[in-house]
Design an enzyme around this catalytic site. Structure first.
Site, PDB file in Angstrom:
ATOM      1  N   SER A 191     -26.805   1.452 -19.258  1.00  0.00           N
ATOM      2  CA  SER A 191     -25.542   1.309 -18.550  1.00  0.00           C
ATOM      3  C   SER A 191     -24.343   1.585 -19.456  1.00  0.00           C
ATOM      4  O   SER A 191     -24.286   2.635 -20.073  1.00  0.00           O
ATOM      5  CB  SER A 191     -25.500  -0.079 -17.907  1.00  0.00           C
ATOM      6  OG  SER A 191     -24.629  -0.059 -16.816  1.00  0.00           O
ATOM      7  N   LYS A 251     -23.838   4.804 -22.101  1.00  0.00           N
ATOM      8  CA  LYS A 251     -22.673   5.661 -22.384  1.00  0.00           C
ATOM      9  C   LYS A 251     -22.482   5.666 -23.902  1.00  0.00           C
ATOM     10  O   LYS A 251     -22.215   6.689 -24.530  1.00  0.00           O
ATOM     11  CB  LYS A 251     -21.402   5.115 -21.714  1.00  0.00           C
ATOM     12  CG  LYS A 251     -21.525   4.805 -20.206  1.00  0.00           C
ATOM     13  CD  LYS A 251     -20.214   4.266 -19.634  1.00  0.00           C
ATOM     14  CE  LYS A 251     -20.316   3.328 -18.437  1.00  0.00           C
ATOM     15  NZ  LYS A 251     -20.956   3.758 -17.247  1.00  0.00           N
ATOM     16  N   TRP A 288     -24.542   3.525  -7.564  1.00  0.00           N
ATOM     17  CA  TRP A 288     -23.270   3.415  -8.292  1.00  0.00           C
ATOM     18  C   TRP A 288     -23.246   4.361  -9.492  1.00  0.00           C
ATOM     19  O   TRP A 288     -22.222   4.934  -9.847  1.00  0.00           O
ATOM     20  CB  TRP A 288     -23.096   1.957  -8.726  1.00  0.00           C
ATOM     21  CG  TRP A 288     -21.754   1.623  -9.306  1.00  0.00           C
ATOM     22  CD1 TRP A 288     -21.505   1.197 -10.574  1.00  0.00           C
ATOM     23  CD2 TRP A 288     -20.487   1.650  -8.633  1.00  0.00           C
ATOM     24  NE1 TRP A 288     -20.164   0.961 -10.741  1.00  0.00           N
ATOM     25  CE2 TRP A 288     -19.514   1.228  -9.561  1.00  0.00           C
ATOM     26  CE3 TRP A 288     -20.082   1.982  -7.343  1.00  0.00           C
ATOM     27  CZ2 TRP A 288     -18.162   1.133  -9.250  1.00  0.00           C
ATOM     28  CZ3 TRP A 288     -18.725   1.896  -7.032  1.00  0.00           C
ATOM     29  CH2 TRP A 288     -17.789   1.477  -7.977  1.00  0.00           C
ATOM     30  N   HIS A 293     -30.573  -1.280 -10.789  1.00  0.00           N
ATOM     31  CA  HIS A 293     -29.925  -1.039 -12.073  1.00  0.00           C
ATOM     32  C   HIS A 293     -30.444  -2.030 -13.127  1.00  0.00           C
ATOM     33  O   HIS A 293     -30.099  -3.210 -13.091  1.00  0.00           O
ATOM     34  CB  HIS A 293     -28.418  -1.240 -11.855  1.00  0.00           C
ATOM     35  CG  HIS A 293     -27.569  -0.888 -13.016  1.00  0.00           C
ATOM     36  ND1 HIS A 293     -27.426   0.402 -13.477  1.00  0.00           N
ATOM     37  CD2 HIS A 293     -26.775  -1.655 -13.799  1.00  0.00           C
ATOM     38  CE1 HIS A 293     -26.589   0.413 -14.505  1.00  0.00           C
ATOM     39  NE2 HIS A 293     -26.182  -0.826 -14.718  1.00  0.00           N
TER      40      HIS A 293
HETATM   41  C1  GTR Z   1     -20.646  -1.496 -14.020  1.00  0.00           C
HETATM   42  C2  GTR Z   1     -19.873  -0.271 -14.349  1.00  0.00           C
HETATM   43  C3  GTR Z   1     -20.816   0.802 -14.751  1.00  0.00           C
HETATM   44  C4  GTR Z   1     -21.868   0.339 -15.739  1.00  0.00           C
HETATM   45  C5  GTR Z   1     -22.290  -1.111 -15.509  1.00  0.00           C
HETATM   46  C6  GTR Z   1     -22.976  -1.803 -16.675  1.00  0.00           C
HETATM   47  O1  GTR Z   1     -19.892  -2.501 -13.472  1.00  0.00           O
HETATM   48  O2  GTR Z   1     -19.135   0.103 -13.228  1.00  0.00           O
HETATM   49  O3  GTR Z   1     -20.109   1.917 -15.239  1.00  0.00           O
HETATM   50  O4  GTR Z   1     -21.472   0.519 -17.022  1.00  0.00           O
HETATM   51  O5  GTR Z   1     -21.233  -1.927 -15.192  1.00  0.00           O
HETATM   52  O6  GTR Z   1     -22.681  -1.559 -17.843  1.00  0.00           O
HETATM   53  O7  GTR Z   1     -23.811  -2.657 -16.396  1.00  0.00           O
END
Ligand code: GTR
Length: 428
Positions: A267, A271, A358, A408
């Site tokens: 996540s 990045k 997402w 996720h």
């Molecule tokens: C979310 C965000 C994502 C992702 C995620 C995470 O809220 O919108 O870009 O990075 O968090 O890191 O779990």
């Protein structure tokens, strides 16, 4: 009507609309609504001339890297201190004798007693030569990977609704081994890999203003009074720098083969691993698990999280300049296939989850696919498939990709694919 006048009138009518749209860019999760878009070509220089060979790519790579620094993640300050790490403790019989566990303090600032990060390192016992390793940040503290009571609780800030400063982590639900499903430590070790992990909050607490307690505040000349210029680094830049300092130490660990270190993140930390791999070519393999917007997902594809939305929810992650593209993503001089390509010809694995709309799974696949021409120019196969594979069907050559069932998360399934991918790349 004179067409120019028509356009001018339309502009007057649309102006108030586009102004109010500033805070309401909708989120799209309907594939049939995705408009067409044109991606920048990683193999064409900014002046329009094509990249013809590996030497040309080296120059184009520098150009793209600079665009990422100036427009997306910001510049990492030059001349940051690099101090030797200290091994704080060693247990040669960790996890029932499976591994040697070390706790290592990695200083991040010049001053003794200044900011540091604590790295947890497991190396499998019984190897006859140095072993490859995975290195990556964890979200909630090193103590959340296993039940081992010897691992100190995370210090300082840990996310609890992502804003408060908590001192008693266990009381706040950050119990030992609560993230063990994301970290199949014993499996990784038994496959012959070392694992190094760091709590990301050691480097910078993850909220807007968290930099005052973290690396970016500690190294700014004017400290916590610092006002960031548009192209200075954001939190992702700070976290990425920390990963390189972790690798500095791994290079001194005789039991670790530092030429085969994979950087992994989930996540926002995916990045981060992409940005770390782009800047530091010592990372031999890069893994972005469900990294989404600002990670492996194409920014120009209007699906899932948007540039505007991420800059609004998490203004501290990127540089100030990135906000200029909130309402005008097509003006961004880069897109995320180029971030992946910055690691070429080194292997990169991108992964998605079916329910993680997402993060835009298709956008993550397409970015990987569109990085492929760079790999091919450098004599590597790249992804090796044309279409997005079905769920549960890992694909790839030098670029790897899968989409799995579920939500996720970083899971044992994901790890299994990363271990297989690393085995294949490193002929183990
Ligand atoms: C979310 C965000 C994502 C992702 C995620 C995470 O809220 O919108 O870009 O990075 O968090 O890191 O779990």
């Amino acid at each position: 009507m004179n067409p120019r006048l028509g356009i001018a009138l339309l502009g007057v009518i649309l102006l108030p609309l586009s102004h109010s749209a500033a805070d309401t860019i909708p989120i799209n999760q309907d594939e049939s609504k995705v408009p067409s878009y044109t991606l920048p070509d990683p193999l064409v220089f900014a002046d329009g001339t094509p990249v013809k060979d590996a030497a040309g790519w080296t120059r184009r790579r520098a150009e793209i890297l600079e665009l990422y620094r100036s427009h997306v993640y910001g510049h990492t300050p030059k001349g940051l201190p690099r101090k030797k790490a200290t091994v704080v403790s060693v247990d040669a019989h960790a996890l029932g004798g499976l591994a040697t566990r070390k706790l290592i303090r990695v200083p991040l600032t010049k001053d003794a007693g200044g900011l540091s990060m604590e790295m947890l390192l497991y190396v499998p016992n019984g190897a006859t030569k140095s072993v490859p390793a995975f290195v990556g940040y964890n979200f909630n503290g090193n103590h959340t990977l296993t039940a081992d009571p010897q691992i100190p609780l995370a210090r300082g800030w840990v996310p609890n609704d992502r804003e408060s400063d908590i001192t008693n982590h266990v009381a706040n639900g950050h119990s030992r081994d609560k993230d063990s499903s994301a970290w199949p430590v014993e499996r990784i070790l038994s496959r012959g890999y070392a694992l190094a992990t760091i709590y990301y909050g050691d480097v910078e607490p993850d909220f807007d203003g968290g930099w005052r307690q973290g690396l970016r505040g500690a190294v700014a000349k004017d400290g916590t009074n610092h006002v960031f210029a548009a192209e200075e680094w954001g939190a992702i830049g700070a976290w990425a720098w920390g990963l390189s300092r972790a690798l500095d130490h791994l290079e001194s660990e005789a039991a670790v083969d530092a030429r085969h270190v994979a950087v992994i993140g989930h996540s926002r930390l995916g990045k981060t691993s992409l940005w770390a791999g782009a800047q530091d070519t010592r990372f031999a393999l890069v893994i972005a698990n469900e990294s989404g917007e600002g990670g492996a997902a194409l920014a120009r594809r209007w699906f899932g999280e948007t540039v505007w939305r991420i800059n609004t929810s998490f203004p501290h992650w990127f540089c100030g300049r990135y906000k200029d593209y909130n309402q005008n993503v097509p003006a961004l001089p880069v897109d995320q296939h180029e971030l992946i390509a910055l690691s070429a010809p080194r292997p990169v694995y991108v992964a998605s989850a079916e329910e993680d709309l997402w993060a835009d799974p298709r956008g993550e696949f397409l970015a990987t696919k569109h990085a492929e021409p760079v790999y091919q120019l450098l004599g590597k196969p790249g992804l090796g498939v044309t279409d997005m594979p079905p769920v549960g069907t890992p694909v790839g050559g030098t670029l790897g990709y899968h989409i799995r069932t579920g939500k996720h998360a970083l899971t044992a399934y994901d790890w299994e694919q990363y271990l297989n991918f690393a085995d294949r790349q490193w002929k183990r």
